[in-house]
Design a protein around this motif. Structure first.
Motif, PDB file in Angstrom:
ATOM      1  N   HIS A 182       0.851  -1.195   0.000  1.00 23.08           N
ATOM      2  CA  HIS A 182       0.000   0.000   0.000  1.00 23.08           C
ATOM      3  C   HIS A 182       0.880   1.236   0.000  1.00 23.08           C
ATOM      4  CE1 HIS A 182      -2.750   3.145   1.121  1.00 23.08           C
ATOM      5  NE2 HIS A 182      -2.000   3.419   2.177  1.00 23.08           N
ATOM      6  N   SER A 183       0.573   2.148  -0.891  1.00 19.26           N
ATOM      7  CA  SER A 183       1.157   3.493  -0.894  1.00 19.26           C
ATOM      8  C   SER A 183       0.152   4.354  -1.643  1.00 19.26           C
ATOM      9  CB  SER A 183       2.520   3.490  -1.593  1.00 19.26           C
ATOM     10  OG  SER A 183       2.385   2.975  -2.902  1.00 19.26           O
ATOM     11  N   ARG A 184       0.341   5.661  -1.630  1.00 15.81           N
ATOM     12  CA  ARG A 184      -0.672   6.503  -2.282  1.00 15.81           C
ATOM     13  C   ARG A 184      -0.640   6.338  -3.790  1.00 15.81           C
ATOM     14  NH1 ARG A 184       1.270  11.663   0.983  1.00 15.81           N
ATOM     15  NH2 ARG A 184       3.182  10.639   0.296  1.00 15.81           N
ATOM     16  N   ARG A 185       0.568   6.124  -4.333  1.00 15.90           N
ATOM     17  CA  ARG A 185       0.702   5.921  -5.794  1.00 15.90           C
ATOM     18  C   ARG A 185       1.401   4.594  -6.046  1.00 15.90           C
ATOM     19  NH1 ARG A 185       1.718  11.249  -4.420  1.00 15.90           N
ATOM     20  NH2 ARG A 185       3.636  10.472  -3.499  1.00 15.90           N
ATOM     21  N   HIS A 194      -0.697  -3.771  -5.920  1.00 18.02           N
ATOM     22  CA  HIS A 194      -0.788  -2.470  -5.242  1.00 18.02           C
ATOM     23  C   HIS A 194      -2.199  -2.253  -4.747  1.00 18.02           C
ATOM     24  CE1 HIS A 194      -1.508   1.997  -5.173  1.00 18.02           C
ATOM     25  NE2 HIS A 194      -0.492   1.867  -4.347  1.00 18.02           N
ATOM     26  N   PRO A 196      -4.529   0.715  -3.276  1.00 14.79           N
ATOM     27  CA  PRO A 196      -4.654   2.138  -2.909  1.00 14.79           C
ATOM     28  C   PRO A 196      -5.311   2.319  -1.551  1.00 14.79           C
ATOM     29  CG  PRO A 196      -6.045   1.600  -4.826  1.00 14.79           C
ATOM     30  CD  PRO A 196      -5.305   0.351  -4.464  1.00 14.79           C
ATOM     31  N   GLU A 197      -6.085   1.297  -1.086  1.00 12.85           N
ATOM     32  CA  GLU A 197      -6.747   1.375   0.230  1.00 12.85           C
ATOM     33  C   GLU A 197      -6.050   0.430   1.200  1.00 12.85           C
ATOM     34  OE1 GLU A 197      -8.953   3.544   0.908  1.00 12.85           O
ATOM     35  OE2 GLU A 197      -9.185   4.194  -1.184  1.00 12.85           O
ATOM     36  N   VAL A 212       6.529   3.430   6.312  1.00 16.26           N
ATOM     37  CA  VAL A 212       6.226   4.754   5.745  1.00 16.26           C
ATOM     38  C   VAL A 212       6.883   5.827   6.611  1.00 16.26           C
ATOM     39  CG1 VAL A 212       4.004   4.242   4.626  1.00 16.26           C
ATOM     40  CG2 VAL A 212       4.069   4.770   7.064  1.00 16.26           C
ATOM     41  N   ALA A 217       0.612  13.082   7.963  1.00 11.90           N
ATOM     42  CA  ALA A 217      -0.100  12.317   6.924  1.00 11.90           C
ATOM     43  C   ALA A 217      -0.259  10.844   7.284  1.00 11.90           C
ATOM     44  CB  ALA A 217       0.622  12.450   5.583  1.00 11.90           C
ATOM     45  N   THR A 218       0.601  10.334   8.151  1.00 11.40           N
ATOM     46  CA  THR A 218       0.542   8.895   8.484  1.00 11.40           C
ATOM     47  C   THR A 218       0.196   8.649   9.956  1.00 11.40           C
ATOM     48  OG1 THR A 218       2.918   8.907   8.912  1.00 11.40           O
ATOM     49  CG2 THR A 218       2.207   8.224   6.691  1.00 11.40           C
ATOM     50  N   MET A 221      -2.162   5.715  11.206  1.00  8.91           N
ATOM     51  CA  MET A 221      -2.812   5.073  10.044  1.00  8.91           C
ATOM     52  C   MET A 221      -3.085   3.592  10.309  1.00  8.91           C
ATOM     53  SD  MET A 221       0.181   5.088   7.118  1.00  8.91           S
ATOM     54  CE  MET A 221      -0.711   4.370   5.758  1.00  8.91           C
TER      55      MET A 221
END
Ligand code: NAP
Ligand code: 8YV
Length: 329
Positions: A182-185, A194, A196-197, A212, A217-218, A221
């Protein structure tokens, strides 16, 4: 100006490795934030300080933060050289607004941190420290050590697929288990699935390795929902930052069987580790040692110094972070 005369004033926030301190003393006029008279020192010398090097807090052993309030006392500040690839202890937005360069230590620690991450995953699943304690406590003659969980039936989800995440994944390929991330992109060219969620990945895997950056932002999480999605066979490995995991939610999940076990190198309030975690048998706890070998810490220390020397020579620093200026204006 000769090099002997050109010794910019530098503020060192706390103790650093001797090889760093020796080189800083050679090239800079070094002042210590952990000196007993730091407030008067800042009032008197603050306007002259042009560089900061981040050390540990000599009282708590944790990282000394370079806050906006501290930077406000250093109006001539041009560069903060951070010891570590993660620079969440520096107020990035404030540094960017002031045009202050932040440098970090990327790349030189990837292999070391990846090695330790895999070691922690295996140690947690196979209960290696618990087995060691079993012998030391004289229990072997009275019976066998209980069977453990295994890596054999697991899908591994990596949270963060940057330099270190990719280095961990390469090692895990050798274990023959499916890998997702998982990563934003998505990372171009990577064959792993991959997500996205994060929550969707947590549902589909039974081991999460978190790598991360820390920061807003994290923050938290890995929360109660993610832990519930990981499930009762799940293992959480955190080598990122304590702030990334909701620590009270993790403690509850470990106590009530929401997840099976955890391997943690980082904590919310280092070096303080909650008694609840220390009392548990289904956790492996490490004192933030993922990069802590002589070779790798020396390489990180040299990069701190080399960034400062490049800046002092009027050149672009070697490893500026993306959010702040890449060179002095
Ligand atoms: P990196 O190359 O910058 O990779 C960061 C990864 O995290 C990228 O894949 C990025 O992808 C992802 N990411 C960032 N923000 C995210 C978000 N909000 N949600 C989901 N994914 C996010 O960094 P690195 O060199 O691999 O280091 C990672 C971190 O590991 C460091 O910042 C540090 O905190 C930690 N670390 C710990 C130790 C230790 O001693 N335990 C040692 C070294 C590093 P996207 O941008 O596409 O989301
Ligand atoms: C260091 C780290 O131990 O690089 C990082 O982000 O967390 C570690 O390698 C830490 O920065 C030392 O204070």
């Amino acid at each position: 100006m000769s090099d002997a005369e050109n010794r910019p004033d530098l503020l060192q926030t706390g103790p650093m490795m001797p090889m760093i301190e020796a080189q800083l003393a050679e090239h800079f006029t070094v002042h210590r934030l952990d000196a007993p008279d730091a407030d008067s020192l800042l009032a008197q010398l603050g306007p002259r300080i042009r560089a900061v090097a981040t050390g540990v807090n000599s009282t708590s052993g944790g990282k000394t933060r370079v806050t906006g309030a501290l930077m406000a006392k250093l109006p001539a500040l041009e560069i903060v050289a951070n010891f570590g690839v993660g620079y969440d202890a520096v107020d990035v937005a404030d540094a960017a607004a002031r045009g202050v360069i932040i440098t970090n230590t990327p790349g030189v620690l990837d292999d070391e941190v990846a090695d330790l991450s895999v070691a922690l995953l295996l140690a947690t699943l196979r209960r290696v420290p618990q087995a060691d304690r079993f012998i030391r406590e004289g229990k072997w003659p009275k019976g066998s050590f209980p069977f453990s969980a295994t890596l054999r039936d697991r899908t591994i989800g990596i949270v963060g697929m940057g330099r270190i995440g990719q280095t961990i994944a390469k090692r895990l390929e050798g274990f023959g288990r499916p890998i997702a991330y998982h990563s934003r992109r998505p990372v171009p060219g990577l064959a792993y699935a991959h997500y996205p969620e994060l929550i969707a990945m947590a549902r589909d895997v039974d081991a999460l390795i978190v790598i991360v950056p820390g920061g807003p932002a994290t923050q938290n999480m890995i929360d109660a929902q993610v832990l519930a999605a990981l499930g009762p066979n799940g293992v959480l490995i955190n080598v990122a930052r304590g702030s990334v995991v909701d620590e009270p939610a993790l403690i509850k999940a470990l106590q009530d069987g929401t997840i099976a076990s955890a391997g943690l190198d980082v904590f919310a309030d280092e070096p303080n580790v909650p008694e609840a975690l220390r009392a548990m048998d289904n956790v492996v706890l490490l004192p933030h040692i993922a990069s802590a070998t002589h070779v790798t810490r020396n390489a990180m220390g040299q990069l701190v110094v080399d960034n400062l020397l490049a800046w002092k020579a009027g050149k672009p620093p070697l490893t500026p972070v993306p959010e702040t200026p890449r060179s002095a204006t």
